[in-house]
Motif scaffolding. Structure first.
Motif, PDB file in Angstrom:
ATOM      1  N   GLU A 188       0.799  -1.227   0.000  1.00  0.00           N
ATOM      2  CA  GLU A 188       0.000   0.000   0.000  1.00  0.00           C
ATOM      3  C   GLU A 188       0.826   1.268   0.000  1.00  0.00           C
ATOM      4  O   GLU A 188       0.276   2.373   0.019  1.00  0.00           O
TER       5      GLU A 188
ATOM      6  N   LYS B 132      -7.343   2.579   7.456  1.00  0.00           N
ATOM      7  CA  LYS B 132      -6.288   3.173   6.647  1.00  0.00           C
ATOM      8  C   LYS B 132      -6.214   4.674   6.909  1.00  0.00           C
ATOM      9  O   LYS B 132      -7.175   5.299   7.372  1.00  0.00           O
TER      10      LYS B 132
ATOM     11  N   GLN C 259      -8.126  -0.130  -3.362  1.00  0.00           N
ATOM     12  CA  GLN C 259      -8.161   1.087  -2.548  1.00  0.00           C
ATOM     13  C   GLN C 259      -8.837   2.235  -3.271  1.00  0.00           C
ATOM     14  O   GLN C 259      -9.445   3.107  -2.641  1.00  0.00           O
TER      15      GLN C 259
ATOM     16  N   GLU D  74      -3.865  -1.603  -5.087  1.00  0.00           N
ATOM     17  CA  GLU D  74      -4.032  -0.200  -5.466  1.00  0.00           C
ATOM     18  C   GLU D  74      -5.414   0.018  -6.083  1.00  0.00           C
ATOM     19  O   GLU D  74      -6.089   1.018  -5.798  1.00  0.00           O
TER      20      GLU D  74
END
Length: 1040
Positions: free
Chosen positions: A620, A694, A666, A663
């Motif tokens: 991440e 997050k 997210q 990615e």
């Protein structure tokens, strides 16, 4: 009833049988007067000695009498009086000293000279007497063996007069000094000489591992010995019997290996896990003299060795009656619990009492084994005073540490101005540091050390050390060993320099690959102690990627788990690219190709391992994502030239695919946090599934003003406190010079700094965020809802099954625990502001511990009826037991600590009505929570568990803080990698706990499952200790 050994001594020497002599020998061998006498000599004393017991005030002999007997003091004390004949005063005598246990005297019988003093018993005494003719015969046969006993050297039993001396009696007494302030001679005092007015005990010889460390057993272990002996005679009477070995008969003894077998058979599987643990339980009894080896030569061992209970050894053992059998049966399980708790420490003390390589006892088998040294090393990892030392130094210390025990408070260990002989570490107890003219300047406790400065500087002691408590246990490192370790460390340290500066410090360590016949290791390995980040990375690529790795070598993993402290991804990624594109000059074409390919292969392999070890933190991180894409493009181009890189290309492609997948996820998903608590995501089976919080997740929370008006904000989790203040100021038009703070339910204020991030996740249970002008902070008060509930949930809670509640609590705790990334421990320990990272998941997990703890206290203090409180106590004890069964040690500790809260433990009427079996269970729980020796009992319990398990998280945080605060991160500009090793070790423990998925069998299904689930995930508590204590006093007012 006369003891058996005394009866044997009462017989004339010619009438004593071989069995009589064995009985006498086994009794006298541990008497202080005979501890260092050669066995052959002691056997002869057993043949000719007589037993005498004398009342107080009996004159044994007078000054000027001709000696007829030699004596040794078995118990009691005797005064030594001298009349000063030179001044004509023959009536008044001066007491020059007192003879105590372990003193031998009367050797004037060897030359028929008059007695030099009058000896009178000052209390009831037991003596061993040898007649003159027999003593002379023993002397003639064993002159060399006896010279050490009769000569006045510091390591022998002190004697009144040296028979080899030619000085006159009065001269001898004058040399000693005649003073009304007399001394008491004991074996342990002999090292400072009889004329010392302030005896010290520095450098005392350690007690032999086979002997007890106390004069008399404690009441607790005496009772434990009674219970075990009674149970043995009841259930397995054949185990205690007379046994013959090498033509000798040993009375009323047991075999060590059979004792271990029996203890394992009689104990629950949950209590005694191994033979080693059972050995420790018996050793706990042996070190206090409750059991003993028949010849006093061995500690407890799982071997064919004979041991006796104290009563049988003293000849006073008898068959238990029915009443005693019933008492023992009732106490048996409690006794096993006690022994299981203290057994590991007893084993540790026994190992520490084994001689070091420089201190041979004459028993080669008694030296510390490799396993012993490993056990000591593991113990040293948790001692505060040693936290800053390297691994090699700790392993060296494990082989030279000496265990000391001192029975009495007030004992002077050494005096100010004395020569420094040893360095000490306090294992148990405390000492006072005393300086002349100032008195006690400080007190040192368990884990502290003292005495090192005098050794380092070779200077006199700067202060006196006086024991503050009875029964203090110390670890000692003597000066020669201390200096040798310093020399060895320097000799085994390799320093690599560039431009005149150290860039890498390595430690040369022997491997377990084998040794030469002289014991010198054949193979060595090099461990990184310190280095610059770039040089350590280069060392990894050169030595840890291609070669077959030793499982014990964790350097690569430790580097990747802790690099965020000293080499962020912004620095690590460019450095790896530099190594990837490195070239070589002045080499043949083939050498150049080999160098380039190997360099690129090593970098790719390191990146693949990095992705596995760092997990989501790797996947991440946008900097790492960009780096992996750049690296992938480079290797695609290189594969056209170097076809041997195809395998590395495939491996890196899998890493890139995973990074891009994360990615993409997210970009399309996010969470909304409300006051720091995440929303749940449902899986196909409709069970809650929590996702980690997050930094980019949105956070909805309220910010209050002094008049309790508020505004609601929706900002990312990583928003700083300064940004929140500005947002609130704009929305509510509050002006300037505002500060953000937390107001707790106790009205305590915690101010946030401008750059603090993720402030909502770290709030206390009922804490709220307030904003206020700096000068009006004192006007801020808690809002009413912060007080918590006013009524107990007993009516709903009593309908819930204890096992189901524990299971649902464990499920929820597992979700919280699984969401915590290992790097969050590093951020929390070193300061998240330094990294600009959030620790929301860890904060919420730690918050859960407090929530469960105060939930227990709240429910009990809000339940008015005493019988209902008793039901609640029973339920909480059951829930704690089930949490322990599910290996949820975090909630187990929280529940038990809630029950031990002062507001609960003072409810005596409630506790008195709790059934005894629940009280016993609770006592066992408290024992598991014992914080002594750095929570040793808990750590041993966890070491027996297999994953999945949920550890006691506050202790893991404490371990990380302990390592961080006790060790510098940098030394002379180099990273202290010994510290990184220790940090990574704690992280590895966390990873191990959740290395397996949670697959515990759920309890039978119940109708109110969803109600229980919602209840345990939304506990409402009072977190104000003052309010809880007030409720407690209303329930049960203080008795006058």
């Amino acid at each position: 009833m006369v003891a058996e050994w005394i009866s044997c001594l009462d017989k004339r020497p010619s009438e004593r049988t071989g069995e009589d002599l064995d009985i006498i020998y086994s009794r006298l061998k541990d008497v202080k007067a005979f501890e260092k006498i050669h066995p052959l000599l002691l056997q002869q004393i057993c043949c000719y000695g007589y037993y005498e017991d004398l009342e107080k005030g009996i004159t044994l002999f007078r000054q000027g009498d001709i000696g007829t007997n030699w004596y040794a003091v078995l118990s009691g004390t005797l005064d030594v009086n001298v009349s000063d004949r030179e001044i004509g005063n023959t009536k008044e005598a001066v007491t020059i000293c007192t003879l105590g246990i372990g003193t031998a005297f009367g050797e004037s019988v060897l030359n028929d000279s008059p007695r030099h003093a009058t000896v009178i018993t000052s209390e009831f005494c037991e003596l061993l007497r040898v007649e003159q003719k027999d003593f002379k015969m023993i002397w003639e046969r064993n002159r060399q063996l006896m010279e050490g006993i009769l000569a006045p050297n510091p390591l022998s039993v002190p004697s009144i007069v040296n028979p080899a001396s030619t000085s006159q009696p009065n001269q001898a007494l004058t040399n000693r000094g005649i003073s009304s302030h007399h001394q008491t001679y004991h074996r342990s005092d002999s090292m400072s000489g009889p004329s010392s007015s302030k005896r010290t005990h520095e450098g005392a010889e350690p007690i032999h591992p086979a002997l007890p460390i106390v004069k008399t057993p404690s009441e607790r272990l005496s009772r434990a010995g009674f219970v075990l002996r009674t149970i043995l005679l009841t259930r397995s009477p054949q185990m205690i019997r007379d046994r013959k070995y090498h033509l000798r008969t040993y009375r009323r003894c047991l075999v060590g290996s059979e004792m271990v077998d029996w203890l394992i058979q009689q104990s629950p599987m949950t209590l005694v896990h191994s033979r080693q643990q059972a050995v420790g339980m018996w050793q706990a009894l042996l070190e206090e003299g409750v059991i003993t080896h028949v010849c006093r030569e061995h500690p407890f061992k799982d071997k064919y060795l004979f041991y006796r209970f104290r009563d049988d050894d003293m000849g006073i053992g008898s068959q238990p009656g029915n009443a005693e059998k019933k008492e023992a049966e009732d106490e048996f399980q409690d006794t096993l619990v006690v022994l299981a708790q203290i057994g590991p420490d007893a084993m540790m003390r026994m190992i520490l009492r084994k001689p070091t390589p420089m201190r041979a006892w004459g028993y080669e088998a008694m030296e510390r084994s490799v396993d012993d040294l490993e056990i000591i090393y593991e113990e040293l990892l948790h001692i505060k005073a040693l936290a800053h030392l390297s691994t090699m130094v700790k392993r060296e210390l494990a082989s030279v540490l000496v265990f000391e025990t001192h029975q009495k408070a007030g004992t002077v260990l050494f005096n100010q101005g004395d020569e420094g002989k040893s360095w000490y570490i306090i294992l148990k107890g405390s000492v006072n540091v005393v300086i002349y003219g100032k008195g006690v300047v400080c007190t040192l406790h368990e884990g502290d050390d003292f005495g090192k400065l005098a050794l380092v500087n070779d200077s006199p002691r700067a202060a006196s050390i006086v024991l503050r408590e009875d029964n203090c246990h110390l670890l000692r490192v003597d000066k020669d060993d201390f200096n040798r370790i310093l020399r060895d460390v320097e000799a085994n340290t390799v320093r690599l320099k560039e431009h005149g500066q150290d860039v890498l410090v390595l430690e040369k360590i022997p491997t377990n690959s084998g040794q030469r016949q002289d014991g010198v290791p054949i193979h060595y390995k090099y461990s990184v102690m310190a280095g610059s980040p770039e040089k350590m990375l280069e060392h990894i690529l050169e030595t840890r990627i291609d070669s077959k790795q030793d499982e014990a070598d964790t350097f690569l993993e430790d580097f990747l788990l802790t690099h965020i402290v000293f080499m962020s991804s912004k620095q690590l990624c460019p450095a790896l690219l530099t190594h990837y594109h490195a070239d070589i000059v002045q080499a043949t074409e083939q050498e150049t190709i080999d160098y380039i390919v190997n360099n690129k292969r090593r970098v790719i392999r390191l990146v693949c391992q990095w992705s596995v070890i760092a997990g989501s933190a790797f996947q991440e991180d946008p900097i790492i994502t960009s780096f992996v894409e750049t690296l992938f493009s480079a290797i695609c181009d290189d594969c056209r030239v170097y076809s041997s890189l195809q395998d590395e290309l495939a491996n890196l492609e899998r890493v890139l695919h995973l990074v891009r997948k994360i990615e993409e996820e997210q970009a399309h998903t996010w969470q909304v946090q409300r006051q720091g608590l995440g929303e749940f995501h449902r899986s196909e089976d409709d069970t809650p599934r929590r996702r980690p919080i997050k930094a980019t997740d949105e956070n909805i929370f309220k910010v209050y003003c002094a008049d309790h008006t508020y505004t609601t904000l929706r900002v990312p989790m990583n928003t700083t406190a300064g940004t929140i203040v500005r947002s609130v100021s704009e929305k509510m038009c509050l002006g300037e010079d505002l500060v953000l703070c937390e107001i707790k339910s106790t009205a305590e204020r915690i101010l946030f700094k401008e750059n603090d991030i993720c402030v909502t996740a770290g709030l206390s249970l009922n804490g709220r965020i307030f904003v206020s002008p700096r000068e009006h902070l004192d006007a801020l008060t808690p809002i009413p809802e912060q007080e918590g509930p006013s009524d107990s949930t007993f009516a709903m809670f009593e309908l819930m099954g204890s096992k189901e509640v524990a299971y649902q609590m464990t499920l929820y705790d597992w979700e919280l625990f699984n969401c915590v990334h290992e790097f969050e421990f590093v951020y929390h320990t070193f300061g998240r502001q330094k990294f600009g990272q959030i620790t929301a998941n860890l904060d919420l997990f730690l918050r859960r511990f407090n929530e469960v703890q105060f939930w227990v206290v709240t429910e009990l203090c809000l339940t008015n009826n005493v019988s209902k409180r008793v039901q609640l106590l029973r339920k909480f004890i059951k829930i704690a037991a089930y949490c322990k069964e599910y290996q949820n040690m975090n909630s187990f500790f929280a529940i038990v600590m809630g029950m031990s809260n002062i507001a609960v433990c003072r409810l005596t009427q409630t506790w008195e009505k709790l059934p005894s079996r629940f009280k016993k269970t609770y006592a066992e729980f408290e024992a598991t929570m014992d914080p002594s020796r750095n929570h040793r009992v808990y750590r041993l319990s966890v070491s027996q568990m297999q994953p999945p398990m949920i550890p006691f998280m506050p202790l893991a945080i404490k371990d990380m803080s302990f390592t961080h605060e006790g060790n510098k991160t940098y030394f002379d500009g180099l990273v202290n990698f010994e510290k990184m090793h220790m940090i990574a070790s704690t992280i590895r423990t966390i990873k191990y706990c959740r290395s397996e998925p949670f697959t515990m069998d759920p309890p039978p299904p119940v109708k109110n499952i969803s109600e229980i689930r919602n209840y345990v995930r939304n506990l409402r508590v009072v977190d104000n200790q003052r309010v809880l204590t007030q409720h407690s006093h209303k329930l049960e007012p203080r008795r006058s």
